[in-house]
Design an enzyme around this catalytic site. Structure first.
Site, PDB file in Angstrom:
ATOM      1  N   GLU A   1       7.517 -16.531  -8.400  1.00  0.00           N
ATOM      2  CA  GLU A   1       7.055 -14.874  -8.245  1.00  0.00           C
ATOM      3  C   GLU A   1       6.693 -14.378  -9.528  1.00  0.00           C
ATOM      4  OE1 GLU A   1       9.238 -12.619  -4.831  1.00  0.00           O
ATOM      5  OE2 GLU A   1      10.508 -13.373  -6.425  1.00  0.00           O
TER       6      GLU A   1
ATOM      7  N   TRP B   1      -2.885  -2.649  -1.526  1.00  0.00           N
ATOM      8  CA  TRP B   1      -2.628  -4.126  -1.851  1.00  0.00           C
ATOM      9  C   TRP B   1      -3.690  -4.712  -0.961  1.00  0.00           C
ATOM     10  CZ3 TRP B   1      -1.176  -7.852   1.498  1.00  0.00           C
ATOM     11  CH2 TRP B   1      -0.789  -9.193   0.688  1.00  0.00           C
TER      12      TRP B   1
ATOM     13  N   ARG C   1       4.112  -0.933  -4.518  1.00  0.00           N
ATOM     14  CA  ARG C   1       3.896  -1.322  -3.470  1.00  0.00           C
ATOM     15  C   ARG C   1       2.329  -1.906  -3.166  1.00  0.00           C
ATOM     16  NH1 ARG C   1       6.855   1.313   0.876  1.00  0.00           N
ATOM     17  NH2 ARG C   1       5.221   0.586   2.302  1.00  0.00           N
TER      18      ARG C   1
ATOM     19  N   CYS D   1       0.803  -1.157   0.086  1.00  0.00           N
ATOM     20  CA  CYS D   1       0.024   0.015  -0.052  1.00  0.00           C
ATOM     21  C   CYS D   1       0.822   1.190  -0.127  1.00  0.00           C
ATOM     22  CB  CYS D   1      -1.027  -0.002   1.260  1.00  0.00           C
ATOM     23  SG  CYS D   1      -2.344  -0.850   0.991  1.00  0.00           S
TER      24      CYS D   1
ATOM     25  N   HIS E   1      14.490 -38.873  -1.200  1.00  0.00           N
ATOM     26  CA  HIS E   1      13.736 -39.203  -0.222  1.00  0.00           C
ATOM     27  C   HIS E   1      12.191 -38.738  -0.320  1.00  0.00           C
ATOM     28  CE1 HIS E   1      16.965 -40.308   2.035  1.00  0.00           C
ATOM     29  NE2 HIS E   1      17.678 -39.399   1.738  1.00  0.00           N
TER      30      HIS E   1
ATOM     31  N   GLU F   1      16.222 -19.465  -4.063  1.00  0.00           N
ATOM     32  CA  GLU F   1      16.030 -18.350  -4.488  1.00  0.00           C
ATOM     33  C   GLU F   1      15.773 -18.570  -6.048  1.00  0.00           C
ATOM     34  OE1 GLU F   1      15.421 -15.484  -3.534  1.00  0.00           O
ATOM     35  OE2 GLU F   1      15.986 -14.081  -5.116  1.00  0.00           O
TER      36      GLU F   1
ATOM     37  N   LYS G   1      12.327 -16.870  -7.488  1.00  0.00           N
ATOM     38  CA  LYS G   1      12.200 -15.966  -8.638  1.00  0.00           C
ATOM     39  C   LYS G   1      11.158 -16.574  -9.513  1.00  0.00           C
ATOM     40  CE  LYS G   1      13.407 -12.950  -7.403  1.00  0.00           C
ATOM     41  NZ  LYS G   1      14.018 -12.884  -6.043  1.00  0.00           N
TER      42      LYS G   1
ATOM     43  N   LYS H   1       5.820  -4.930  -3.048  1.00  0.00           N
ATOM     44  CA  LYS H   1       7.046  -4.857  -2.532  1.00  0.00           C
ATOM     45  C   LYS H   1       6.841  -4.336  -1.328  1.00  0.00           C
ATOM     46  CE  LYS H   1      11.670  -4.150  -4.185  1.00  0.00           C
ATOM     47  NZ  LYS H   1      11.907  -5.219  -4.233  1.00  0.00           N
TER      48      LYS H   1
ATOM     49  N   ASN I   1      -2.184   2.290   5.420  1.00  0.00           N
ATOM     50  CA  ASN I   1      -1.469   1.171   5.114  1.00  0.00           C
ATOM     51  C   ASN I   1      -1.217   0.447   6.428  1.00  0.00           C
ATOM     52  OD1 ASN I   1       2.431   0.606   4.634  1.00  0.00           O
ATOM     53  ND2 ASN I   1       0.770  -0.728   4.220  1.00  0.00           N
ATOM     54  N   GLY I   2      -1.695  -0.810   6.435  1.00  0.00           N
ATOM     55  CA  GLY I   2      -1.758  -1.642   7.743  1.00  0.00           C
ATOM     56  C   GLY I   2      -2.865  -2.216   7.780  1.00  0.00           C
TER      57      GLY I   2
HETATM   58  N1  HGA Z   1      -6.056  -3.410   5.316  1.00  0.00           N
HETATM   59  C1  HGA Z   1      -6.098  -2.059   4.246  1.00  0.00           C
HETATM   60  C2  HGA Z   1      -4.850  -1.621   3.711  1.00  0.00           C
HETATM   61  C3  HGA Z   1      -3.817  -2.841   3.258  1.00  0.00           C
HETATM   62  C4  HGA Z   1      -2.534  -2.726   3.415  1.00  0.00           C
HETATM   63  O1  HGA Z   1      -2.133  -1.839   3.916  1.00  0.00           O
HETATM   64  N2  HGA Z   1      -1.777  -3.345   2.419  1.00  0.00           N
HETATM   65  O2  HGA Z   1      -0.423  -3.483   2.473  1.00  0.00           O
HETATM   66  C5  HGA Z   1      -6.981  -2.844   3.193  1.00  0.00           C
HETATM   67  O3  HGA Z   1      -7.151  -3.852   2.930  1.00  0.00           O
HETATM   68  O4  HGA Z   1      -7.378  -1.934   2.501  1.00  0.00           O
END
Ligand code: HGA
Length: 600
Positions: free
Chosen positions: A484, A74, A27, A2, A500, A477, A481, A595, A100-101
């Site tokens: 991803e 995100w 992000r 985010c 095994h 790794e 990669k 990221k 963000n959070g």
């Molecule tokens: N929880 C919020 C923000 C998502 C977030 O910080 N993602 O990294 C949401 O879902 O919109």
């Protein structure tokens, strides 16, 4: 994850917010939105599912204002949709919030707010913040106090920016676990999750501490604790693709220079050791450590595994690596004679930060190996080493992975020379490190051949990556990669584990990518390749010599055996990149990923 951006000043906020969001899009890219304080005193906003470019198209021309906040998302709570996109507003549209959070007690708070007649328009946890702040603002007093009171009700992590239609002279930001940095301009101020959004406008920044709240106004800022601005050393050009079609390819090709920077000024050719200024540990303290534990997430963890092996080999101190996310949740035993090392590109990885905080609380000694200068982990640790890899924008990490392994080699050499590593072996490592940039450039020159092989291998539904000891983290790794960016199924196993279990999967449909350095385990590895081919599995070997034991071979130049993992990783980065391109994937915006993982 985010991205948040905020602007207040004499200019129109909208283009500045959009430009900032473009820079932060790595992000999160499932939805985007902005809110601005408009001339008539209200808040205008627009938010859409999709990319920042979709938001730009959807913006009405009349949306203008001298202050505003923006967000690229995100999702953690609620699917990507217009309604769930940020900013979130209260019913009266007086307060707008980007976040963000994760608000952990969002369900409880929602029930309480619903009980008071609040109607929710989204499925997000974030929306509760808009309603809580609006309720606090309605009780009177300054916006800052209202935000503080609202945040007291919240359990969880946040980086937020808050706009109040009735206080168009300020934006309030706060952080707890998710980054916020302020940018100081000429009669204008910025705030963002990450300096990427600011470098075009200013070099003067202030990082907020956890638990801190700040106000930005056109003519300055106020934080809870007195803070000296830091000067950014990055250039806006670091955030451009510079002619490359993808950031991932650009950053793979930046590795000779990134490794050069990671080594600069750190090779002590007099004592055949490394000069690492920021460890904040003297020789006696270092000699007191009986064990080393490396913590990181994703590629940082795999680079940490290379690092642990280097420390064990060169310094003969028992060392291992563990995912920081697992460590922090298992009530770890913290020992005073263990040196803990936290690895994170951004320096904001939430799980790693939480592990560092747990360690520090229990009195553990923690070093950070971090790329993000001034980041939360860098500030939280007792000391550390910066990668100096330059900003990494690609979601899939490459140059910071390589620079991390190089910094570990320096650290291992330093620890080794304080123990029993001989001057001759110290010199051998120094010479090996000096050779790395040129050798990496040599591997990158083989890109065409690697691309051709990748284009062939993408016809398989998946691949198994194997390696023994030094080759194993490289295999992990490599698999990481590939999955991803190409979304092909890829798993890594120690080569010795193949028989095994996973050998049952091998056959004409499942090729094996084998990391085979020319070391004391060469013969064992070649035997394993024979076992794969006996079951008609195709083998692509990354190693130092041609052999009939593999169908395809990617050669890398040999260095000192301890440093081989650094070079062996490079062809696998190009292999993953070209596999993704051959499959038409969105290389710089891989699905479901983003990221700088600032949520747990
Ligand atoms: N929880 C919020 C923000 C998502 C977030 O910080 N993602 O990294 C949401 O879902 O919109």
């Amino acid at each position: 994850m985010c991205g948040i951006v905020a602007y207040i000043g004499p200019k129109d906020a909208v283009p500045i917010l959009l430009e900032g969001l473009q820079r932060l899009e790595y992000r999160g890219y499932d939805s985007a939105g902005i809110a601005v304080g408009t001339k008539n005193g209200g808040i205008g906003h627009r938010k859409v599912k999709g990319r920042v470019a979709d938001l730009a198209k959807a913006l009405p021309a009349r949306l203008k204002g001298g202050l505003g906040i923006g967000h690229t998302r995100w999702a953690t709570h609620g699917e990507p949709s217009d309604e769930n996109a940020h900013p979130h507003l209260d019913a009266a549209e007086r307060i707008a919030v980007v976040h963000n959070g994760i608000i952990e007690n969002a369900d409880e708070l929602k029930d309480t707010l619903k009980g008071r007649g609040v109607e929710f328009r989204s499925e997000t946890d974030t929306e509760v913040l808009a309603h809580l702040i609006a309720a606090a603002v309605a009780q009177g007093g300054e916006l800052e106090d209202a935000v503080r009171r609202a945040l007291r009700e919240v359990v969880g992590t946040y980086g937020i920016a808050v706009l109040d239609a009735e206080r168009p002279d300020r934006i309030v930001v706060a952080r707890n676990g998710s980054p916020i940095v302020l940018g100081i301009g000429e009669k204008e101020m910025f705030a963002a999750s990450d300096v990427a959004a600011l470098v075009r406008y200013t070099r003067q920044v202030v990082h907020l501490d956890d638990g801190e709240l700040a106000t930005i106004r056109a003519d300055g800022f106020r934080t809870d604790t007195a803070k000296e601005p830091a000067t950014l050393e990055v250039e806006p050009v670091h955030y451009d693709r510079a002619g490359f079609e993808h950031f991932l390819r650009k950053e793979i090709h930046e590795q000779p220079a990134a490794v050069g920077r990671a080594l600069r000024g750190r090779l002590d050719e007099r004592f055949h050791t490394a000069r690492l200024g920021g460890l904040n540990l003297d020789a006696r303290e270092i000699r007191g450590f009986r064990r080393v534990k490396v913590l990181g997430c994703g590629s940082a963890y795999y680079a940490g595994q290379i690092g642990a092996q280097l420390i064990e080999e060169l310094a003969r101190i028992p060392a291992d690596a563990e995912p920081a996310s697992e460590f922090r949740y298992r009530n770890p035993v913290v020992e005073s004679d263990t040196l803990y090392i936290a690895v994170s590109q951004s320096g904001e990885t939430y799980d790693t930060l939480a592990a560092v905080q747990e360690l520090r609380r229990k009195g553990g000694r923690v070093l950070g190996i971090v790329n993000g200068v001034g980041s939360a982990i860098a500030r939280e640790c007792d000391g550390g080493v910066y990668l100096h890899a330059g900003p990494e924008v690609s979601v899939a990490s490459t140059k910071s992975f390589t620079a991390t392994a190089v910094v570990f080699a320096l650290l291992a050499q330093h620890l080794g020379r304080l123990h029993d590593l001989s001057p001759a072996d110290g010199r051998r490592i120094t010479e090996g490190l000096k050779a790395l940039p040129g050798q990496i450039a040599g591997i990158l020159a083989e890109e065409e051949r690697i691309a051709a092989l990748a284009a062939e291998y993408v016809r398989y539904p998946g691949m198994l990556f194997i390696g023994r000891v030094r080759g194993y983290p490289v295999a992990r790794e490599g698999a990481q990669k590939l999955k991803e960016v190409s979304y092909l199924h890829a798993e890594a196993y120690p080569a010795s584990e193949l028989k095994h279990g996973p050998l049952a999967l091998v056959g004409p449909e499942l090729p094996v990518i084998a990391v085979v350095p020319d070391d004391e385990l060469l013969d064992k590895n070649l035997t394993t390749l024979g076992e794969v081919r006996a079951r008609r599995g195709r083998v692509l070997m990354v190693g130092h010599r041609r052999t009939d034991a593999a169908d395809d071979v990617l050669l890398v130049p040999a260095n000192e055996p301890e440093l081989d993992p650094i070079l062996l990783s490079i062809p696998l980065q190009l292999f993953a990149y070209h596999a993704a391109v051959a499959l038409g994937r969105d290389v710089d915006r891989p699905r479901n990923l983003a990221k700088s993982v600032t949520v747990e």
